[in-house]
Design an enzyme around this catalytic site. Structure first.
Site, PDB file in Angstrom:
ATOM      1  CD  GLU A 127      -3.052  -0.320  -0.012  1.00  0.00           C
ATOM      2  OE1 GLU A 127      -3.055   0.064  -1.204  1.00  0.00           O
ATOM      3  OE2 GLU A 127      -3.642  -1.340   0.377  1.00  0.00           O
ATOM      4  CG  HIS A 128      -0.215   4.967   0.490  1.00  0.00           C
ATOM      5  ND1 HIS A 128      -0.517   6.178  -0.078  1.00  0.00           N
ATOM      6  CD2 HIS A 128      -1.332   4.573   1.134  1.00  0.00           C
ATOM      7  CE1 HIS A 128      -1.769   6.518   0.230  1.00  0.00           C
ATOM      8  NE2 HIS A 128      -2.281   5.556   0.956  1.00  0.00           N
ATOM      9  CG  ASP A 169       0.669   2.890  -6.580  1.00  0.00           C
ATOM     10  OD1 ASP A 169       0.897   3.719  -5.671  1.00  0.00           O
ATOM     11  OD2 ASP A 169      -0.414   2.852  -7.200  1.00  0.00           O
ATOM     12  N   GLY A 179     -16.263   5.630  -2.921  1.00  0.00           N
ATOM     13  CA  GLY A 179     -15.574   6.061  -1.703  1.00  0.00           C
ATOM     14  C   GLY A 179     -15.218   4.902  -0.788  1.00  0.00           C
ATOM     15  CG  LEU A 189     -13.434  -1.793  -2.282  1.00  0.00           C
ATOM     16  CD1 LEU A 189     -14.714  -2.617  -2.174  1.00  0.00           C
ATOM     17  CD2 LEU A 189     -12.233  -2.637  -1.835  1.00  0.00           C
ATOM     18  CB  SER A 190     -10.119   1.023  -7.541  1.00  0.00           C
ATOM     19  OG  SER A 190      -8.934   1.588  -7.183  1.00  0.00           O
ATOM     20  CB  SER A 191     -15.865   3.101  -7.497  1.00  0.00           C
ATOM     21  OG  SER A 191     -15.515   4.260  -6.770  1.00  0.00           O
ATOM     22  CD  GLU A 197      -7.854   8.920 -10.054  1.00  0.00           C
ATOM     23  OE1 GLU A 197      -8.367   9.110  -8.964  1.00  0.00           O
ATOM     24  OE2 GLU A 197      -8.162   7.952 -10.776  1.00  0.00           O
ATOM     25  CG  ASP A 215      -6.116   2.078  -7.517  1.00  0.00           C
ATOM     26  OD1 ASP A 215      -5.449   1.221  -6.912  1.00  0.00           O
ATOM     27  OD2 ASP A 215      -6.511   3.130  -7.004  1.00  0.00           O
TER      28      ASP A 215
HETATM   29  C1  GLA Z   1      -4.996   4.831  -4.337  1.00  0.00           C
HETATM   30  C2  GLA Z   1      -4.186   5.130  -5.585  1.00  0.00           C
HETATM   31  C3  GLA Z   1      -3.185   4.018  -5.898  1.00  0.00           C
HETATM   32  C4  GLA Z   1      -2.370   3.637  -4.671  1.00  0.00           C
HETATM   33  C5  GLA Z   1      -3.275   3.435  -3.464  1.00  0.00           C
HETATM   34  C6  GLA Z   1      -2.497   3.211  -2.200  1.00  0.00           C
HETATM   35  O1  GLA Z   1      -5.844   3.743  -4.539  1.00  0.00           O
HETATM   36  O2  GLA Z   1      -5.027   5.327  -6.693  1.00  0.00           O
HETATM   37  O3  GLA Z   1      -2.365   4.412  -6.959  1.00  0.00           O
HETATM   38  O4  GLA Z   1      -1.383   4.589  -4.418  1.00  0.00           O
HETATM   39  O5  GLA Z   1      -4.132   4.536  -3.245  1.00  0.00           O
HETATM   40  O6  GLA Z   1      -1.780   2.028  -2.281  1.00  0.00           O
END
Ligand code: GLA
Length: 395
Positions: A35-36, A38, A124, A127-129, A168, A180
């Site tokens: 996480e965080h 990428d 929100g 989960l990357s909607s 984005e 994502d």
């Molecule tokens: C969001 C960003 C991703 C990633 C995550 C954290 O989902 O879109 O690129 O940085 O946060 O891992």
């Protein structure tokens, strides 16, 4: 909604017959670990969900895009040669128009069309909607563009991921990494993606959890603070990288620093906040590699410990968790049939992901729901997650 229902609503909204309707879909994602990292060139381990964005689309013969969502009353109308103009002006629809603009700037011919969107990925929820919308939209516009230009090769989904990420950045103003969009574009049923975000080399790893399943627990706390804090973290990482380069001039990104190198050189980070941030990045990258090894060898216990350590690092060092996520992750871990639990996605709200013994899935939900309610005052939602395919046209 089922595709037929979306088509019916499309015809009620935009009129006409159903013979020229096309359907595109792309999923949300869960990140298992990594996480965080990428945007620091690190490895990540996400998987595409079966929750997704579905678009019913029909080409028009002018240069107008009309957009609607199944859960919104408004219809947004935009002219293809004025896409820049709508940035920041719309109540809804910037992800779609941002993607259209990126594709246009990349040389795709954007075709006028009527579009109805249906999302099953919670908004929100971490989960990357948004990636689901971006990738389904990119695939649809690229497919139409290729048809106009007589190109018969399949759409390059990695390019779609890059263009979705670019939208984005430029249209939405979130300086996100590639994870994502890549997961939404390239996911495969029952597989997780071990992705090197520096090179975009990837490996599809079968997600065989045996007697266990993944449960997503949604705090139902919207991550509204997320965008500004997200960009702030990126700047802190930049500062840390510059400091490390003074002692390790060969490194290109934070992910190049091993835990041993970090420990030997961390004195170069004089700001204690930046020190904590970089510690998270370095150890999280290491945890991803160890997690993939553990999962490949069927060692779920180790994977669970790494998930817990990841959450704690995000909570205390990277500081992107929140009380609601912490309650869900820590309460889940107390249950004997839970192997590991952590926040997933950007944080500040959204979901946790937990590895839970299948036969105890209902106990998990029935136990956590009231505890969470009492401690947070909010009602959580739970999803037993299925791992699905990446973006595609549905024929
Ligand atoms: C969001 C960003 C991703 C990633 C995550 C954290 O989902 O879109 O690129 O940085 O946060 O891992």
């Amino acid at each position: 909604m089922q595709v037929n229902e979306i088509k019916k609503l499309f015809l009620e909204t935009f009129g006409g017959e159903d013979e020229n309707l096309r359907v595109f879909a792309s999923p949300g994602r869960v990140n298992l670990i990594g996480e965080h990292v990428d945007y620091c060139g690190g490895p990540v381990f996400p998987a595409a969900l079966t929750m997704k964005t579905t678009i019913v689309a029909r080409k028009r013969d002018d240069d107008i895009i009309r957009l609607k969502a199944t859960d919104l009353d408004i219809v947004v109308e935009a002219k293809i040669d004025e896409l820049e103009k709508y940035k920041g002006q719309l109540k809804w629809g910037d992800y779609q128009l941002g993607v259209a603009l990126e594709l246009k700037n990349a040389g795709y011919k954007i075709v006028g069309c009527d579009l109805l969107y249906d999302d099953t990925t919670p908004h929100g929820g971490g989960l990357s909607s948004s990636a689901a919308i971006e990738i389904s939209t990119a695939l649809m516009f690229a497919t139409f563009s290729n048809e106009e230009n007589g190109i018969t090769t399949p759409v390059d989904m990695i390019e779609m991921a890059k263009l979705g990420q670019a939208a984005e950045h430029s249209y939405i103003g979130v300086n996100c990494g590639i994870m994502d969009q890549f997961a939404s574009a390239m996911g495969k049923k029952d597989h997780a993606i071990y992705l090197d975000c520096a090179t975009l080399d990837y490996e599809l790893v079968p997600l065989t959890l045996g007697d266990y399943c993944l449960i997503l627990s949604n705090t139902n706390k919207k991550h509204s603070l997320g965008a500004s804090k997200y960009n702030e973290r990126r700047m802190e990482c930049e500062a840390g990288l510059n400091a490390f380069k003074t002692v390790m001039p060969k490194i290109k990104q934070l992910a190049d620093i091993s835990p041993e190198e970090f420990e030997a050189n961390k004195g170069v980070l004089t700001d204690p906040v930046v020190l904590k941030r970089i510690k998270h990045i370095v150890y999280e990258c290491d945890r991803v590699k160890r997690s993939v090894d553990a999962l490949k060898s069927g060692d779920l216990a180790t994977f669970g410990q790494l998930m817990n350590a990841s959450h704690d690092s995000l909570q205390y060092d990277y500081e992107v968790s929140c009380d609601e996520l912490d309650i869900l992750a820590h309460e889940a871990r107390k249950l004997p049939y839970v192997i590991g639990s952590r926040m997933t996605g950007a944080g500040f709200g959204g979901c946790t992901v937990s590895v839970v013994k299948k036969e105890n899935a209902n106990d998990f939900i029935n136990t956590l729901a009231p505890i969470y309610q009492e401690k947070s005052g909010l009602t959580a939602s739970f999803y037993i997650s299925e791992i699905g395919d990446g973006g595609m046209e549905i024929k």
